[in-house]
Design an enzyme around this catalytic site. Structure first.
Site, PDB file in Angstrom:
ATOM      1  N   ASN A 152       0.771  -1.141   0.018  1.00  0.00           N
ATOM      2  CA  ASN A 152       0.111  -0.141  -0.209  1.00  0.00           C
ATOM      3  C   ASN A 152       0.929   1.144   0.000  1.00  0.00           C
ATOM      4  O   ASN A 152       1.838   1.172   0.682  1.00  0.00           O
ATOM      5  CB  ASN A 152      -1.079  -0.247   1.138  1.00  0.00           C
ATOM      6  CG  ASN A 152      -0.328  -0.138   2.459  1.00  0.00           C
ATOM      7  OD1 ASN A 152       0.620  -0.798   2.706  1.00  0.00           O
ATOM      8  ND2 ASN A 152      -1.184   0.378   3.567  1.00  0.00           N
ATOM      9  N   GLU A 207       0.252   5.203   0.649  1.00  0.00           N
ATOM     10  CA  GLU A 207      -0.831   6.343   1.096  1.00  0.00           C
ATOM     11  C   GLU A 207      -0.195   7.625   0.615  1.00  0.00           C
ATOM     12  O   GLU A 207       0.715   7.843   0.155  1.00  0.00           O
ATOM     13  CB  GLU A 207      -0.929   6.222   2.503  1.00  0.00           C
ATOM     14  CG  GLU A 207      -1.261   4.718   3.158  1.00  0.00           C
ATOM     15  CD  GLU A 207      -1.734   4.705   4.536  1.00  0.00           C
ATOM     16  OE1 GLU A 207      -1.110   5.471   5.426  1.00  0.00           O
ATOM     17  OE2 GLU A 207      -2.383   3.937   4.978  1.00  0.00           O
ATOM     18  N   GLU A 265      -3.254  -4.623  -3.087  1.00  0.00           N
ATOM     19  CA  GLU A 265      -3.542  -5.610  -4.288  1.00  0.00           C
ATOM     20  C   GLU A 265      -3.475  -4.907  -5.553  1.00  0.00           C
ATOM     21  O   GLU A 265      -3.157  -5.290  -6.454  1.00  0.00           O
ATOM     22  CB  GLU A 265      -4.921  -6.137  -3.929  1.00  0.00           C
ATOM     23  CG  GLU A 265      -4.750  -6.880  -2.932  1.00  0.00           C
ATOM     24  CD  GLU A 265      -4.918  -6.329  -1.428  1.00  0.00           C
ATOM     25  OE1 GLU A 265      -4.980  -4.987  -1.172  1.00  0.00           O
ATOM     26  OE2 GLU A 265      -6.020  -6.734  -0.647  1.00  0.00           O
TER      27      GLU A 265
HETATM   28  N1  THU Z   1      -5.236  -1.440   2.477  1.00  0.00           N
HETATM   29  C1  THU Z   1      -4.894  -2.442   1.330  1.00  0.00           C
HETATM   30  O1  THU Z   1      -3.484  -2.327   0.963  1.00  0.00           O
HETATM   31  N2  THU Z   1      -5.475  -3.396   0.993  1.00  0.00           N
HETATM   32  C2  THU Z   1      -6.756  -3.828   1.384  1.00  0.00           C
HETATM   33  O2  THU Z   1      -7.246  -4.842   0.883  1.00  0.00           O
HETATM   34  C3  THU Z   1      -7.095  -3.148   2.612  1.00  0.00           C
HETATM   35  C4  THU Z   1      -6.846  -1.647   3.018  1.00  0.00           C
HETATM   36  C5  THU Z   1      -4.685  -0.515   2.812  1.00  0.00           C
HETATM   37  C6  THU Z   1      -4.969   0.974   2.647  1.00  0.00           C
HETATM   38  C7  THU Z   1      -4.598   1.832   3.659  1.00  0.00           C
HETATM   39  O3  THU Z   1      -3.291   2.024   3.453  1.00  0.00           O
HETATM   40  C8  THU Z   1      -4.534   0.890   4.857  1.00  0.00           C
HETATM   41  O4  THU Z   1      -4.487  -0.468   4.449  1.00  0.00           O
HETATM   42  C9  THU Z   1      -5.541   1.016   5.733  1.00  0.00           C
HETATM   43  O5  THU Z   1      -6.982   1.007   5.306  1.00  0.00           O
END
Ligand code: THU
Length: 143
Positions: free
Chosen positions: A44, A46, A57
């Site tokens: 992820n 941000e 994903e």
């Molecule tokens: N997040 C993911 O990377 N994948 C998911 O399927 C659920 C959430 C991340 C997004 C964000 O950076 C953090 O988790 C908290 O929501």
């Protein structure tokens, strides 16, 4: 093709350690196994403007398309959290993103909060996908 579930989970966990998640401090990794045998991972990423955040994903899948082209097919997915005690199923948007490139029976491995981990199929995660077959297609004359 035999699917190395542990190996795919390990690839996802390694990617989680690269996550850029200073706001949620929820560090996620994902790895996709392609029909051609390649494994592509992502994390992820941000943003201070929260809604611009990219899920692990989606990062993995975007990277797979960028590296191997628009014809990729995903045959398995693993999701990991840097903290293995945290359950972490793919979010709804990620389920739809996986569905763009995977069949219904594609296995998805994710942390359940116990060492065991969860596994299910894409169909179980997303019983009714939005399907491109209902779209009208490009306008005549459009590029
Ligand atoms: N997040 C993911 O990377 N994948 C998911 O399927 C659920 C959430 C991340 C997004 C964000 O950076 C953090 O988790 C908290 O929501």
């Amino acid at each position: 093709m035999t699917i190395d579930e542990d190996g795919l989970r390990r690839a996802a966990a390694a990617a989680a350690s690269q996550a850029y998640a200073p706001y949620s401090r929820f560090y996620v990794g994902a790895a996709v196994l392609l029909a051609t045998g390649e494994v592509v991972a992502g994390c992820n990423v941000e943003n201070a403007s929260y809604r611009l955040t990219c899920c692990a994903e989606q990062t993995a899948i975007a990277r797979a398309v960028a590296e191997f082209g628009p014809g990729i097919r995903i045959v398995a997915v693993a999701v990991a959290n840097l903290d293995p005690t945290i359950a972490c199923a793919p979010c709804g948007a990620c389920r739809q993103t996986i569905a763009e490139f995977a069949d219904w029976d594609c296995p998805v491995f994710f942390p359940s909060g116990t060492m065991e981990g969860s596994r299910c199929t894409l169909a179980e995660l997303l019983p009714s996908r939005f399907d491109a077959s209902v779209l009208p297609g490009p306008l005549e004359g459009a590029a």
